[in-house]
Design a protein around this motif. Structure first.
Motif, PDB file in Angstrom:
ATOM      1  N   LEU A 146      17.641   2.642   4.181  1.00  0.00           N
ATOM      2  CA  LEU A 146      16.267   2.076   4.818  1.00  0.00           C
ATOM      3  C   LEU A 146      16.071   2.737   6.063  1.00  0.00           C
ATOM      4  O   LEU A 146      16.861   3.254   6.784  1.00  0.00           O
ATOM      5  CB  LEU A 146      16.696   0.360   4.873  1.00  0.00           C
ATOM      6  N   ASN A 181      13.167  -6.176  -1.423  1.00  0.00           N
ATOM      7  CA  ASN A 181      12.228  -5.898  -2.682  1.00  0.00           C
ATOM      8  C   ASN A 181      12.751  -7.215  -3.836  1.00  0.00           C
ATOM      9  O   ASN A 181      12.485  -7.088  -4.893  1.00  0.00           O
ATOM     10  CB  ASN A 181      12.743  -4.667  -3.562  1.00  0.00           C
ATOM     11  N   VAL A 208      10.272  -2.283   0.273  1.00  0.00           N
ATOM     12  CA  VAL A 208      10.160  -0.723   0.659  1.00  0.00           C
ATOM     13  C   VAL A 208      10.245   0.107  -0.775  1.00  0.00           C
ATOM     14  O   VAL A 208      10.519  -0.571  -1.813  1.00  0.00           O
ATOM     15  CB  VAL A 208      11.658  -0.371   1.360  1.00  0.00           C
ATOM     16  N   GLY A 265      12.422   4.642   1.283  1.00  0.00           N
ATOM     17  CA  GLY A 265      12.967   3.602   2.362  1.00  0.00           C
ATOM     18  C   GLY A 265      11.959   3.097   3.031  1.00  0.00           C
ATOM     19  O   GLY A 265      12.256   2.585   4.289  1.00  0.00           O
ATOM     20  N   ASP A 266      10.492   3.587   2.979  1.00  0.00           N
ATOM     21  CA  ASP A 266       9.579   3.343   3.795  1.00  0.00           C
ATOM     22  C   ASP A 266       9.096   1.874   3.678  1.00  0.00           C
ATOM     23  O   ASP A 266       8.740   1.542   2.275  1.00  0.00           O
ATOM     24  CB  ASP A 266       8.466   4.312   3.711  1.00  0.00           C
ATOM     25  N   ARG A 267       8.629   1.057   4.647  1.00  0.00           N
ATOM     26  CA  ARG A 267       8.097  -0.171   4.262  1.00  0.00           C
ATOM     27  C   ARG A 267       6.720  -0.213   3.833  1.00  0.00           C
ATOM     28  O   ARG A 267       5.889   0.671   4.239  1.00  0.00           O
ATOM     29  CB  ARG A 267       8.159  -1.016   5.827  1.00  0.00           C
TER      30      ARG A 267
END
Length: 1015
Positions: A3, A539, A567, A571-573
């Motif tokens: 994350l 998620n 995400v 691991g990007d929001r």
């Protein structure tokens, strides 16, 4: 998968609110915070592995008056109720409340606050107190996974541990280490009566005859209470006194007892700022009584451009051997259930389909029986209801997954059940419980339908997952048998219904990142409802509770497990403002009707907003703070009168001065009446102030997940004119900005010399006298004195602040320039201009940052170059997200657009579409999907419209338009202006590169203006 964390403005604001409460507190020297750790009685300290030296938090030296003044400034800046005194408690002198909605990163915020308080004031000893094992384990996990992120920002790590009465050596390190030290402890460890829990107050032989609480309290720790409303019992509050804290910081979404509230990010703020998922519901309404009629469940109404609407219905059917089975079939008008059921008597009388209404989502029979989507009637047993819920959860999962898979986003569905045997039955040959069996049966049925679709990467993905491996159970594990087991559950208190099973939470948290990977086959998760607080996986897109309604659990708690923004595989929001609520929609599959669930959820949200003002009158607006380009402005008495009159005059408030639905509807449509002339310069801030007054019309729109209006691509999408238009605009490019920093330095210096004006610190002097007629009632009302004179004075002298400012660092951070470039700018600034820094450092930094950024934007545009790349947009950007948009209010069907409907953002856009769709000059047009993005140095840009005109009718055939409510650049935000200027560069340079395939780009506010531009 790992994350990622990034600095978010809204989280920084929460952190800064706490830090600013202690302005004037000097960082302590090492001598001031060092002390000798109690060596204990029973064992010589020389035998210890640790030094005698300890480091505690420095005392809070600010006076009550200074602290209250700081707190009031923070509150005024956020237009929160202003405290009239320090909220002292028996625990501590300072008690600050931070309100943050579930899913917005509350834990991240207070961890960052720890680092900031250490950096600014040198405080290093912190204790995070939590009400349950679940939250404790989650906090420890957050400290672990954010360590690297904060190391990059602060160049240091926090040493943390979970308090354990049998591992007291951690307390030695907590006391002797000079760095940031964090202890995480749950309330049961110090306020329960068990033997292990009492150890914290006892002199222990294995701890040199010392009491652990004495060693802890000697550090004067800062207490951070996570979910304090669950720790308000008298025994807990009395126990917290023993920690002798320097201060108490309370973080919660639902404070019950308030102290000095210094920050608010409530459910309404979180939703409106798109910081959490949007909520949708699939409700199931049970109608009638068991045995009174034939079983029916209306699952959905399906529409198609090629045939009339059909109803997907579950009913009973007699098999060849005489057994009866429930089947799901599509029904059309005229279908007879008596015949389709192989002549079951319960469907004999009038169960012939008379109407299928796709607008109202209803199915009618000739006998008068009518069902709405989600209705179940007849013999609806507990098992039948759970099967329906499981089926709907699976369908919701596939609907989302089909859209999100191509964006690299893993979809998780979470089932909560009340006992393990319903998922894992060890007495069965295959060890499958009732719900596991139901799940696999329903999954296989729906999967087979999906596999009939065209072969795509998503369908290949589905084929590669075994049904037995795509669901898993996360429960407690019996240590003897190694089998899944029901957890031990608290029966009383605030944590009633929750488990204290550390192993189960450890499993949930360890698998958090693994479950996010598309390579991990587990997509459906069954867990015990007692473990619900352990689940905060970003998620989770579908939540289904397979248990009886529990009045002790609010609807907000149920949806809270899935509110975090998702995400992707990197691991990007997924928090891009333009698409955040297209991607992030949480579906709750409820065991009650949609109407009942939404009503209860809205009630929960409304009650949580009780601290919000409800009356928009002059008294509320007077004295409030507005942020402007010139700095902070206080709303005067006359301005407050003007705002109230504006609301009355336009019908935006009722007689009680409650905000009406008319205001919110007009705001949504971009049709608000113009403010009085004197308020226009502060229009945006005035409307923000009005929006802070709560009304029921502001509550989040919670949609019925099964009833979106379908919006398929139509024949216009296949027109040759649109294909040619798409071929011309389907360009991807990379930008570069090549400029000499000296040029930026010169421009910035010139602008700072000309425009930098710092507001001197001001203070108010009020004079008053006691009234002549002083009675008990007058004193009770606080009217014993009246103000006779008010004067505002400005301090234009240098402020020798106790706070040391890293001026270059602050400006470098705010402008994203190197320290060297910032230093060059400051060196060139006129001495008299630079001298303003001492007058008001904060105002100087804020204004200088703004002015430098404006010059930076100018230089960027002048030196911006786009270079085409081979990659192009896929056509699937026209279908991604369409299935989940709500087109129920999209207006009439369109004739020239590539979709049947289009959702507009304002009255300007709505009027534009009306004329565009009826114009004979237009062949075809498209509202460009949000996946069509032009990269710019200030963020990705998504133009509004692509239009193809008839050849010969106008000068330009191909056009890209941006619609704005005002053509004045004064009314556009700086970032919007910069993006538009970048877009002009993009199309200019692409046209030169691919001439003669010219595409014109411009900004218009109406169809008439568009025609002026293209003729």
């Amino acid at each position: 998968m790992k994350l990622k964390f990034k600095t978010q403005a809204y989280q920084t604001a929460a952190v800064q609110a706490v830090v600013d409460c202690f302005k004037g507190q000097l960082p302590a020297s090492s001598e001031a915070i060092s002390y000798r750790i109690d060596p204990g009685k029973a064992k010589a300290k020389t035998d210890s592995l640790f030094s005698d030296a300890g480091f505690k938090n420095a005392d809070l030296v600010l006076s009550d008056t200074a602290l209250l003044d700081n707190i009031q400034q923070v509150q005024r800046a956020q237009n929160l109720p202003v405290s009239d005194a320090l909220a002292k408690t028996k625990i501590a002198r300072v008690n600050l409340d931070v309100e943050m909605e579930t899913g917005t990163g509350k834990t991240y915020c207070y961890i960052k606050t720890i680092f900031e308080l250490n950096q600014q004031y040198g405080w290093s000893k912190f204790i995070i107190v939590v009400p349950s094992i679940a939250i404790r384990e989650g906090v420890a996990k957050s400290l672990e996974i954010t360590a690297e992120h904060f190391l990059q920002s602060y160049q240091k790590k926090a040493r943390f541990f979970i308090y354990n009465s049998k591992q007291l050596h951690h307390l030695e390190s907590f006391s002797s280490d000079a760095g940031i030290n964090v202890m995480v402890i749950n309330v049961q460890a110090f306020n329960a009566t068990g033997k292990d829990n009492r150890r914290i107050y006892e002199e222990l032989d294995d701890f040199q005859s010392r009491r652990p609480i004495d060693v802890i309290s000697a550090n004067r720790p800062i207490l951070i209470l996570d979910e304090p409303q669950k720790m308000e019992g008298g025994k807990t509050l009395d126990s917290l006194v023993n920690f002798k804290p320097l201060m108490v910081l309370r973080y919660s979404a639902t404070h019950k007892t308030t102290h000095n509230k210094i920050h608010r990010l409530d459910a309404l703020d979180a939703y409106n700022q798109k910081l959490v998922k949007k909520i949708a519901v699939r409700g199931i309404a049970v109608k009638g009584l068991a045995g009174t009629a034939g079983y029916l469940y209306l699952q959905s109404i399906e529409i198609s451009s090629k045939k009339p609407p059909e109803a997907r219905v579950e009913f009973e059917q007699r098999l060849a051997g005489g057994n009866i089975k429930r089947v799901v079939r599509k029904l059309g008008k005229g279908d007879n259930l008596f015949e389709l059921s192989n002549e079951l008597d319960q469907y004999r009388n009038g169960f012939i389909v008379s109407d299928i209404n796709a607008n109202t989502d209803t199915l009618s029979f000739t006998n008068g029986v009518e069902l709405t989507v989600g209705d179940a009637t007849g013999d609806v047993t507990e098992a039948a209801l759970r099967r329906i819920q499981i089926r709907e959860a699976i369908k919701a999962h596939f609907d989302k997954e089909q859209v999100l898979f191509q964006q690299g986003i893993k979809v998780l569905t979470l089932f909560f059940i009340d006992e393990v045997v319903k998922y894992r039955d060890y007495s069965a040959d295959d060890e499958k419980g009732e719900y596991a069996r139901m799940f696999e049966e329903e999954y296989e049925l729906y999967l087979n339908e999906m596999l009939d679709l065209d072969e795509t990467p998503y369908i290949k993905y589905l084929r590669g997952i075994n049904v037995g491996k795509t669901h898993s159970g996360y429960f407690s594990i019996d240590k003897k048998s190694k089998r899944l087991a029901d957890p031990t559950v608290a029966k009383r208190g605030e944590n009633a219904g929750q488990s204290d099973d550390v192993d189960a939470y450890d499993l949930i948290l360890k698998d958090k990142e693994r479950l996010l990977s598309l390579n991990e086959p587990v997509r459906f998760i069954f867990s015990h409802s007692a473990l619900r607080e352990g689940w905060d996986n970003p998620n989770v897109f579908v939540i289904c509770t397979l248990k009886h309604s529990d009045n002790t659990i609010s609807r907000r708690q149920e949806v809270g497990r899935g509110l975090r923004l998702s995400v992707n595989q990197n691991g990007d929001r997924m928090d891009h403002p333009a698409t955040v609520h297209d991607v992030n929609v949480l579906t709750v599959v409820a065991s009650e009707s949609y109407k009942d669930f939404v009503a209860a959820l809205q009630k929960d949200i409304s009650e949580s907003l009780s601290a919000r003002p409800r009356v928009a009158d002059k008294a509320y607006f007077t004295g409030k703070t507005l942020y402007t380009a010139e700095g902070l402005v206080t709303v005067s008495d006359d301005q407050a009168t003007d705002i109230e009159f504006y609301l009355i005059q336009n019908g935006y408030v009722d007689r009680k001065r409650s905000i009406t639905g008319k205001y919110h509807q007009a705001k949504k449509e971009g049709a608000l009446a113009e403010l009085p002339e004197e308020l226009l310069p502060h229009a945006e801030q005035v409307f923000q102030l009005i929006d802070s007054v709560f009304s029921e019309n502001q509550l989040p729109d919670i949609g019925d997940d099964r009833k979106p209006k379908k919006n398929p691509l139509n024949d216009n999408f296949e027109k040759q004119e649109f294909k040619e238009l798409w071929a011309r605009i389907n360009r991807k490019a990379a930008y570069s900005v090549d400029f000499d920093s000296d040029e930026l330095v010169q421009k910035a210096v010139k602008e700072l010399d000309a425009s930098l004006r710092v507001t001197p610190l001001q203070y108010t002097i009020q004079a008053g006298e006691q009234t002549d007629d002083v009675t008990a009632d007058v004193l009770k009302r606080g009217d014993g004195f009246k103000i006779s004179e008010t004067a505002i004075e400005y301090n234009k002298q240098s402020i020798h602040s106790a706070v040391k400012y890293d001026l270059i660092g602050k400006l470098a951070e705010g402008t994203q320039l190197t320290r060297r470039t910032v230093a060059e700018i400051l060196k060139g600034v006129n001495v008299a201009v630079f001298a303003q820094f001492k007058t008001n450092p904060e105002s100087f930094i804020s204004e200088a940052t703004r002015l430098i950024n404006e010059q930076k934007a100018t230089v960027i545009i002048e030196h911006l170059t786009y270079d085409a790349v081979e990659d192009k947009f896929d056509l699937d950007i026209f279908t991604a997200g369409q299935a989940k948009q709500d087109f129920s209010k999209a207006g009439d069907k369109l004739q020239r657009h590539i979709y049947d409907y289009v959702v507009t953002d304002s009255n300007v856009e709505r009027a534009f579409v009306t004329e565009l769709d009826s114009a004979i000059e237009v062949v075809v047009y498209a509202k460009l999907p949000r996946g069509f993005l032009i990269p710019t140095p200030v963020g990705d840009y998504n133009p509004d419209w692509a239009i193809s005109f008839k050849e010969g009718a106008v000068k330009h055939i191909y056009f890209v338009a941006e619609t704005k409510g005002s053509m004045s650049s004064m009314d556009l935000r700086e970032i919007e202006k910069t993006k538009i200027q970048c877009a002009r560069k993009f199309f200019e340079q692409m046209n030169r590169r691919f001439a003669p395939e010219n595409v014109q780009y411009d900004v218009v506010d109406s169809f008439g203006k568009l025609m002026e531009v293209v003729r």
